[in-house]
Design an enzyme around this catalytic site. Structure first.
Site, PDB file in Angstrom:
ATOM      1  N   TYR A   1       0.851  -1.189   0.000  1.00 33.57           N
ATOM      2  CA  TYR A   1       0.000   0.000   0.000  1.00 33.57           C
ATOM      3  C   TYR A   1       0.887   1.240   0.000  1.00 33.57           C
ATOM      4  CZ  TYR A   1      -4.258   2.533   0.177  1.00 33.57           C
ATOM      5  OH  TYR A   1      -5.267   3.379  -0.172  1.00 33.57           O
TER       6      TYR A   1
ATOM      7  N   ARG B   1      -8.467  10.159  -9.148  1.00 34.46           N
ATOM      8  CA  ARG B   1      -7.601  10.895  -8.215  1.00 34.46           C
ATOM      9  C   ARG B   1      -6.888   9.877  -7.339  1.00 34.46           C
ATOM     10  NH1 ARG B   1      -8.171  11.964  -2.696  1.00 34.46           N
ATOM     11  NH2 ARG B   1      -7.418   9.928  -3.190  1.00 34.46           N
TER      12      ARG B   1
ATOM     13  N   LYS C   1      -5.504  -2.158  -1.103  1.00 29.84           N
ATOM     14  CA  LYS C   1      -6.341  -1.887   0.058  1.00 29.84           C
ATOM     15  C   LYS C   1      -7.027  -3.168   0.542  1.00 29.84           C
ATOM     16  CE  LYS C   1      -8.095   2.191   1.668  1.00 29.84           C
ATOM     17  NZ  LYS C   1      -8.150   3.600   1.396  1.00 29.84           N
TER      18      LYS C   1
ATOM     19  N   GLU D   1     -13.302   4.689  -3.412  1.00 27.57           N
ATOM     20  CA  GLU D   1     -11.867   4.911  -3.226  1.00 27.57           C
ATOM     21  C   GLU D   1     -11.284   5.781  -4.335  1.00 27.57           C
ATOM     22  OE1 GLU D   1      -9.961   3.773  -0.765  1.00 27.57           O
ATOM     23  OE2 GLU D   1      -8.062   4.433  -1.632  1.00 27.57           O
ATOM     24  N   ASP D   2     -10.610   6.828  -3.942  1.00 30.16           N
ATOM     25  CA  ASP D   2      -9.852   7.662  -4.871  1.00 30.16           C
ATOM     26  C   ASP D   2     -10.667   8.167  -6.068  1.00 30.16           C
ATOM     27  OD1 ASP D   2      -7.759   7.644  -3.179  1.00 30.16           O
ATOM     28  OD2 ASP D   2      -6.380   6.534  -4.459  1.00 30.16           O
TER      29      ASP D   2
ATOM     30  N   ASP E   1     -13.445   5.959   2.164  1.00 28.94           N
ATOM     31  CA  ASP E   1     -12.327   5.934   3.114  1.00 28.94           C
ATOM     32  C   ASP E   1     -11.493   7.210   3.057  1.00 28.94           C
ATOM     33  OD1 ASP E   1     -10.634   4.611   5.049  1.00 28.94           O
ATOM     34  OD2 ASP E   1      -9.150   4.643   3.445  1.00 28.94           O
ATOM     35  N   ASP E   2     -11.384   7.793   1.863  1.00 34.59           N
ATOM     36  CA  ASP E   2     -10.566   9.021   1.734  1.00 34.59           C
ATOM     37  C   ASP E   2     -11.144  10.138   2.589  1.00 34.59           C
ATOM     38  OD1 ASP E   2      -8.999   7.771  -0.318  1.00 34.59           O
ATOM     39  OD2 ASP E   2     -10.734   8.043  -1.607  1.00 34.59           O
TER      40      ASP E   2
ATOM     41  N   ASN F   1       0.539  11.942   0.722  1.00 35.77           N
ATOM     42  CA  ASN F   1       1.183  10.757   0.155  1.00 35.77           C
ATOM     43  C   ASN F   1       1.413  10.941  -1.329  1.00 35.77           C
ATOM     44  OD1 ASN F   1       1.596   8.553   1.956  1.00 35.77           O
ATOM     45  ND2 ASN F   1      -0.610   8.557   2.304  1.00 35.77           N
TER      46      ASN F   1
HETATM   47  P1  NAD Z   1      -7.969  16.096  -2.747  1.00 30.25           P
HETATM   48  O1  NAD Z   1      -7.555  16.127  -4.150  1.00 30.25           O
HETATM   49  O2  NAD Z   1      -9.391  15.863  -2.409  1.00 30.25           O
HETATM   50  O3  NAD Z   1      -7.549  17.462  -2.034  1.00 30.25           O
HETATM   51  C1  NAD Z   1      -6.346  18.139  -2.250  1.00 30.25           C
HETATM   52  C2  NAD Z   1      -6.591  19.569  -1.849  1.00 30.25           C
HETATM   53  O4  NAD Z   1      -5.361  20.284  -1.855  1.00 30.25           O
HETATM   54  C3  NAD Z   1      -7.521  20.319  -2.793  1.00 30.25           C
HETATM   55  O5  NAD Z   1      -8.475  21.012  -2.016  1.00 30.25           O
HETATM   56  C4  NAD Z   1      -6.622  21.325  -3.485  1.00 30.25           C
HETATM   57  O6  NAD Z   1      -7.303  22.531  -3.768  1.00 30.25           O
HETATM   58  C5  NAD Z   1      -5.588  21.565  -2.421  1.00 30.25           C
HETATM   59  N1  NAD Z   1      -4.331  22.090  -2.957  1.00 30.25           N
HETATM   60  C6  NAD Z   1      -3.710  21.796  -4.123  1.00 30.25           C
HETATM   61  N2  NAD Z   1      -2.582  22.521  -4.242  1.00 30.25           N
HETATM   62  C7  NAD Z   1      -2.479  23.263  -3.127  1.00 30.25           C
HETATM   63  C8  NAD Z   1      -1.529  24.184  -2.660  1.00 30.25           C
HETATM   64  N3  NAD Z   1      -0.461  24.486  -3.376  1.00 30.25           N
HETATM   65  N4  NAD Z   1      -1.738  24.760  -1.464  1.00 30.25           N
HETATM   66  C9  NAD Z   1      -2.815  24.473  -0.724  1.00 30.25           C
HETATM   67  N5  NAD Z   1      -3.753  23.578  -1.116  1.00 30.25           N
HETATM   68  C10 NAD Z   1      -3.581  22.980  -2.307  1.00 30.25           C
HETATM   69  O7  NAD Z   1      -7.091  14.982  -2.048  1.00 30.25           O
HETATM   70  P2  NAD Z   1      -7.325  14.329  -0.615  1.00 30.25           P
HETATM   71  O8  NAD Z   1      -8.083  13.059  -0.727  1.00 30.25           O
HETATM   72  O9  NAD Z   1      -7.838  15.348   0.296  1.00 30.25           O
HETATM   73  O10 NAD Z   1      -5.843  13.899  -0.249  1.00 30.25           O
HETATM   74  C11 NAD Z   1      -4.831  14.872  -0.130  1.00 30.25           C
HETATM   75  C12 NAD Z   1      -3.527  14.208   0.283  1.00 30.25           C
HETATM   76  O11 NAD Z   1      -3.677  13.586   1.543  1.00 30.25           O
HETATM   77  C13 NAD Z   1      -3.057  13.118  -0.672  1.00 30.25           C
HETATM   78  O12 NAD Z   1      -1.669  13.179  -0.791  1.00 30.25           O
HETATM   79  C14 NAD Z   1      -3.445  11.850   0.038  1.00 30.25           C
HETATM   80  O13 NAD Z   1      -2.611  10.768  -0.313  1.00 30.25           O
HETATM   81  C15 NAD Z   1      -3.235  12.253   1.468  1.00 30.25           C
HETATM   82  N6  NAD Z   1      -4.018  11.452   2.395  1.00 30.25           N
HETATM   83  C16 NAD Z   1      -3.373  10.868   3.436  1.00 30.25           C
HETATM   84  C17 NAD Z   1      -4.078  10.118   4.329  1.00 30.25           C
HETATM   85  C18 NAD Z   1      -3.388   9.491   5.488  1.00 30.25           C
HETATM   86  O14 NAD Z   1      -2.226   9.661   5.670  1.00 30.25           O
HETATM   87  N7  NAD Z   1      -4.076   8.746   6.321  1.00 30.25           N
HETATM   88  C19 NAD Z   1      -5.436   9.924   4.151  1.00 30.25           C
HETATM   89  C20 NAD Z   1      -6.076  10.546   3.067  1.00 30.25           C
HETATM   90  C21 NAD Z   1      -5.350  11.314   2.204  1.00 30.25           C
END
Ligand code: NAD
Length: 545
Positions: A102, A154, A172, A243-244, A266-267, A406
């Site tokens: 993962y 995504r 997953k 998912e994603d 889950d996201d 990530n």
């Molecule tokens: P998403 O695409 O829904 O959201 C990303 C957000 O970041 C958007 O709102 C976008 O407008 C914003 N963004 C983009 N560029 C930016 C910048 N320069 N400055 C500020 N904001 C900016 O994605 P998501 O599902 O919310 O996931 C985001 C990240 O979090 C991913 O890398 C994902 O892998 C990680 N994540 C980690 C965990 C965990 O560690 N448990 C869980 C979920 C998501």
């Protein structure tokens, strides 16, 4: 496990059919008696190696590999050969294996999916299957209990990878089995291929998906609707985990289906629970109240708004009004602070668009709002700069700093940076794994706020109780349960989550909390067992022989 849509009159597999079926194959671990019974004499070398010995053999070769993608391919190949052995290795070495099957390595594997593709796993349902999806799903040979489904738009923080996003549901579901013991044959990874808008991916000669742009609008919605109905028809009561999906679909799909079928995202929701658990752990260290926190998010997508929603619910549960609670959470996106006066804000950001002057950058937002916690979920690497971290340390005795993006390349900061630039005072959690850090003679052991602490237990609890829906209450209970399992010695070394090798105990407890919520809310599909934990544990598949 029952087969989907079959008459039950098939022959019991024997001989090479057993060896070629990864669910049945145990390689040289078949005993003398099994070799006789299954017609395996002569098809295997004479010496019986136990599964534990086979695991050792695999690990010797595996650990010689230096390229993480080669490790991913080796594990995948084992998964295709011998599932019990694959899962035993995952369960016994979860710390080492989870980052490969993962996040973060699965991200790389999705980017190279076409190159490393060997054998299909899960189901690809394409827009060309419209009108026929139930029949397509009947080709799956088992009775699925849980589906993880993506449309690949995504993938992690990597954008639109189309059908190459399949690595995510596959990875997953491996964790559903390894971490919570959901039987592998109950797990169905699905990629919905509606096209791909990423030219580089679509034009790659090794691309495995449809060579067309994404279908959107009413046609997309009708396709999803048919998929959900078909899944429920072929696998009645199956849990669906979204998912994603990109923001514009993720929030809608969750809302459209959460009360109709047993489903969750889950996201949004799993991330929320794991982050809230991390905050609860951090508050155990500081002794502060949740309702006194101010949380500033970098990112305003699924993770940020999901976490903010659950933080708000938790504050409300502790007596705060909803309006007050909403004002403790602020979002910064690529345009700066999300404020009411901004034009054309996406719907999911509106709840957190507060009255405030525009602020264009994150550091100024910190100086202005003085948060107690910053949570990075923007998928933009290096954004928790030295200045950001020093400012948080100036404002707070123990700043809460979660760099959750990530894969590792997108992490807001490393663990080393978080501890160094706060003088070792950060209460830190990460999205990608980082090694322990030594600062001023103290060793910090950062732990991943990985959703795998949450979703396997939620899935197991939902299946065990035959929950008709998956509620926010379950995620709240999961967050409390996870935080309670963090020990004092974990906290003393800076770990906000339990050690990963305890994951099956964690998942069982979260499953109990989930099933308990389903029974209490009267949306369980079966009678409540006398001993929920015993009932849950009895359902957990253990690959170790
Ligand atoms: P998403 O695409 O829904 O959201 C990303 C957000 O970041 C958007 O709102 C976008 O407008 C914003 N963004 C983009 N560029 C930016 C910048 N320069 N400055 C500020 N904001 C900016 O994605 P998501 O599902 O919310 O996931 C985001 C990240 O979090 C991913 O890398 C994902 O892998 C990680 N994540 C980690 C965990 C965990 O560690 N448990 C869980 C979920 C998501």
């Amino acid at each position: 496990m029952g087969k989907a849509g079959t008459s039950g009159t098939e022959r019991t597999p024997r001989g090479v059919d057993v060896l070629r079926d990864p669910v049945l194959n145990r390689g040289t671990a078949f005993t003398e008696a099994e070799r006789d019974a299954l017609g395996l004499r002569g098809l295997l070398p004479p010496h019986v190696h136990t599964q534990a010995e086979q695991a050792e053999r695999f690990l010797v070769t595996f650990r010689k590999l230096t390229d993480p993608l080669d490790k991913f391919v080796a594990l995948n190949a084992l998964h295709d050969r011998n599932e019990d052995l694959f899962f035993q290795i995952l369960v016994d070495h979860i710390d080492e294996m989870q980052p490969i099957v993962y996040t973060p390595i699965v991200g790389l594997a999705c980017q190279k999916f076409g190159q490393v593709f060997q054998r299909p796993r899960g189901m690809f349902v394409s827009i060309k299957d419209r009108g026929n999806i139930a029949n397509v799903l009947r080709n799956w040979p088992y009775q699925a209990g849980i589906i993880v489904v993506t449309d690949g738009e995504r993938i992690l923080g990597l954008g639109d990878l189309g059908a190459h996003g399949m690595g995510i549901p596959v990875g997953k579901l491996s964790l559903y089995t390894a971490c919570a013991g959901i039987h592998p044959t109950q797990c169905l990874p699905v990629t919905l291929d509606v096209g791909c808008n990423n030219d580089a991916v679509r034009n790659d000669p090794f691309y495995v998906g449809l060579r067309q742009k994404r279908v959107t609008g009413a046609e997309y919605d009708a396709f999803i609707e048919e998929f959900v109905n078909a899944a429920q028809e072929v696998f009645p009561g199956v849990v669906i985990q979204w998912e994603d999906f990109a923001n514009h679909n993720a929030f809608r799909l969750l809302e459209n289906y959460r009360d109709r079928v047993s489903s969750f995202n889950d996201d949004i929701q799993g991330t929320a629970a794991v982050a809230l658990a991390g905050i609860f752990s951090a508050l155990r260290v500081t002794g502060a109240k949740l309702t006194d926190q101010r949380v500033l998010f970098l990112g305003a997508g699924e993770a940020a708004t999901g976490i903010a929603d659950l933080v708000v619910s938790a504050m409300v549960a502790q007596g705060m009004s909803r309006d007050e609670a909403l004002l403790t959470c602020w979002l910064v996106d690529s345009q700066g602070l999300v404020v009411k006066s901004r034009q054309k804000l996406a719907h999911h950001k509106l709840t957190y668009a507060h009255d405030h002057q525009p602020v264009t950058d994150f550091l100024t937002a910190i100086r202005t709002l003085k948060p107690t916690a910053i949570i990075g979920v923007a998928a933009v690497g290096g954004t928790f700069t030295r200045e950001v971290l020093e400012e948080m340390a100036k404002l707070n005795e123990r700043p809460i700093v979660f760099a959750l993006s990530n894969p590792t390349s997108q992490a807001e900061c490393t663990a080393e940076e978080a501890y160094r630039w706060t003088g070792g005072r950060a209460l830190f959690a990460c999205g990608s794994p980082f090694d322990p850090v030594q600062i001023n003679g103290q060793t910090f052991v950062p732990r991943q706020g990985n959703n795998s602490y949450i979703f396997p237990g939620i899935g197991l609890g939902a299946i065990a109780s035959k929950a008709k829906m998956i509620t926010d209450d379950m995620f709240m209970k999961a967050a409390h349960t996870l935080a309670h399992l963090v020990t004092e010695s974990d906290l003393a070394q800076g770990s906000l989550y339990p050690a990963l090798p305890r994951i099956r105990e964690v998942s069982a407890q979260i499953a109990v909390a989930t099933a308990g919520a389903a029974h209490a809310g009267k949306y369980a599909g079966r009678q409540k067992p006398v001993d929920l934990l015993a009932d849950i544990e009895a359902q957990m598949f253990d690959p170790r022989h």
